[in-house]
Scaffold this motif. Structure first.
Motif, mmCIF file in Angstrom:
data_model
loop_
_atom_site.group_PDB
_atom_site.id
_atom_site.type_symbol
_atom_site.label_atom_id
_atom_site.label_comp_id
_atom_site.label_asym_id
_atom_site.label_seq_id
_atom_site.Cartn_x
_atom_site.Cartn_y
_atom_site.Cartn_z
ATOM 1 N N TYR A 17 127.694 5.437 6.853
ATOM 2 C CA TYR A 17 126.456 4.795 6.409
ATOM 3 C C TYR A 17 126.798 3.489 5.715
ATOM 4 C CZ TYR A 17 124.119 9.264 7.198
ATOM 5 O OH TYR A 17 123.613 10.389 7.778
ATOM 6 N N SER A 18 125.873 2.527 5.805
ATOM 7 C CA SER A 18 126.000 1.282 5.041
ATOM 8 C C SER A 18 124.875 1.250 4.015
ATOM 9 C CB SER A 18 125.927 0.055 5.956
ATOM 10 O OG SER A 18 124.659 -0.026 6.568
ATOM 11 N N SER A 60 125.802 2.904 -3.847
ATOM 12 C CA SER A 60 125.329 4.288 -3.907
ATOM 13 C C SER A 60 125.698 5.002 -2.615
ATOM 14 C CB SER A 60 123.808 4.318 -4.095
ATOM 15 O OG SER A 60 123.332 5.648 -4.000
ATOM 16 N N ASN A 61 126.090 6.265 -2.735
ATOM 17 C CA ASN A 61 126.395 7.044 -1.537
ATOM 18 C C ASN A 61 125.213 7.938 -1.144
ATOM 19 O OD1 ASN A 61 126.609 9.005 -3.493
ATOM 20 N ND2 ASN A 61 128.651 9.692 -2.911
ATOM 21 N N ALA A 62 124.029 7.412 -1.395
ATOM 22 C CA ALA A 62 122.793 8.071 -0.960
ATOM 23 C C ALA A 62 121.799 6.987 -0.551
ATOM 24 C CB ALA A 62 122.205 8.916 -2.087
ATOM 25 N N GLY A 63 120.941 7.301 0.396
ATOM 26 C CA GLY A 63 119.889 6.369 0.784
ATOM 27 C C GLY A 63 120.341 5.223 1.661
ATOM 28 N N GLY A 64 121.543 5.318 2.224
ATOM 29 C CA GLY A 64 122.044 4.256 3.090
ATOM 30 C C GLY A 64 121.460 4.330 4.489
ATOM 31 N N THR A 65 121.882 3.415 5.334
ATOM 32 C CA THR A 65 121.439 3.348 6.724
ATOM 33 C C THR A 65 122.533 3.913 7.616
ATOM 34 O OG1 THR A 65 120.136 1.368 6.257
ATOM 35 C CG2 THR A 65 120.690 1.784 8.566
ATOM 36 N N GLU A 66 122.175 4.891 8.437
ATOM 37 C CA GLU A 66 123.132 5.477 9.365
ATOM 38 C C GLU A 66 123.621 4.401 10.334
ATOM 39 O OE1 GLU A 66 122.622 8.493 13.001
ATOM 40 O OE2 GLU A 66 122.226 9.424 11.052
ATOM 41 N N ILE A 67 124.931 4.343 10.537
ATOM 42 C CA ILE A 67 125.519 3.375 11.459
ATOM 43 C C ILE A 67 125.656 4.051 12.814
ATOM 44 C CG2 ILE A 67 127.494 1.893 11.934
ATOM 45 C CD1 ILE A 67 128.027 1.950 8.868
ATOM 46 N N ASN A 68 124.896 3.589 13.764
ATOM 47 C CA ASN A 68 124.883 4.180 15.091
ATOM 48 C C ASN A 68 126.275 4.142 15.719
ATOM 49 O OD1 ASN A 68 123.747 5.335 17.403
ATOM 50 N ND2 ASN A 68 123.362 3.330 18.317
ATOM 51 N N GLY A 69 126.751 5.286 16.188
ATOM 52 C CA GLY A 69 128.042 5.366 16.861
ATOM 53 C C GLY A 69 129.243 5.489 15.949
ATOM 54 N N TYR A 124 129.835 1.097 1.881
ATOM 55 C CA TYR A 124 129.924 2.077 2.956
ATOM 56 C C TYR A 124 130.319 3.434 2.385
ATOM 57 C CZ TYR A 124 129.913 -1.986 6.004
ATOM 58 O OH TYR A 124 129.564 -3.140 6.644
ATOM 59 N N TYR A 125 129.850 4.493 3.022
ATOM 60 C CA TYR A 125 130.275 5.843 2.677
ATOM 61 C C TYR A 125 130.183 6.723 3.915
ATOM 62 C CZ TYR A 125 125.236 6.904 2.230
ATOM 63 O OH TYR A 125 123.885 7.051 2.448
ATOM 64 N N CYS A 126 130.814 7.871 3.842
ATOM 65 C CA CYS A 126 130.860 8.773 4.991
ATOM 66 C C CYS A 126 130.361 10.155 4.573
ATOM 67 C CB CYS A 126 132.286 8.872 5.520
ATOM 68 S SG CYS A 126 132.443 9.826 7.041
ATOM 69 N N VAL A 127 129.532 10.762 5.418
ATOM 70 C CA VAL A 127 129.109 12.144 5.230
ATOM 71 C C VAL A 127 129.941 12.994 6.191
ATOM 72 C CG1 VAL A 127 127.221 13.808 5.439
ATOM 73 C CG2 VAL A 127 126.775 11.523 4.526
#
Length: 170
Positions: free
Chosen positions: A68-69, A74-83, A101-104
């Motif tokens: 996510y960006s 913050s590592n919440a409320g980001g935009t999913e990075i397609n692919g 950036y963060y990763c789930v």
């Protein structure tokens, strides 16, 4: 125990028996343990940047990743990075600015008797992209106060104008 009463109904009998019901606790998928979080970095426009995350689980589940960006740290409320679904991600550096950036990380364990998935979220990584440094030109003057044509070209770029030269101290 019930006996037929003859009128279409069953009536309890005086004799009793016991019933034992055994239940087991549900077991959920284990939350991933993130062992390496993505690291912040500073880059110049057009250079390569890289982020990675490492995680593990002990329940035999399968790990998956989603990056996510975010415009805020913050590592919440980001935009999913397609692919962006692997443990590493190459953020773009084509534009100057700061992006987080963060990763789930998700563990999917179909053998779990309770919840089949569990997630963990990495720390944020701040990626700062600065404009590229301006190209430096070296201009040499010939003995007549003019410029040498070869000195006007640096990295294939022709200088379009030069300040007027003056001859002083000759």
């Amino acid at each position: 125990y019930a006996r037929y009463a003859g009128n279409g109904f069953y009536a309890p009998s005086a004799a009793s028996s016991s019933l034992t019901v055994t239940t087991s606790a549900l077991v959920d998928a284990e939350a991933p343990n993130i062992t390496t979080h993505p690291k912040s970095g500073a880059y110049t426009v057009g250079t390569d940047a890289a982020l990675s995350v490492a995680a593990s689980v002990g329940d035999g589940g399968n790990l998956s990743y989603q990056w996510y960006s975010n415009t805020t740290n913050s590592n919440a409320g980001g935009t999913e990075i397609n692919g962006a679904t692997s443990s590493s991600y190459t953020p773009p550096t084509s534009t100057a600015g700061t992006t987080y950036y963060y990763c789930v990380v998700t563990n999917t364990n179909n053998s779990a008797t309770g919840a089949k998935t569990a997630t963990a979220v990495s720390n944020t990584a701040e990626i700062k992209v600065s404009p590229a440094a301006p190209t430096e030109y070296t201009i040499t003057f010939d003995g007549n106060g003019g410029t040498s044509p070869a000195a006007q070209t640096t990295a294939g770029r022709k200088l379009t104008s030069l300040p007027p030269s003056t001859q002083s101290g000759y």
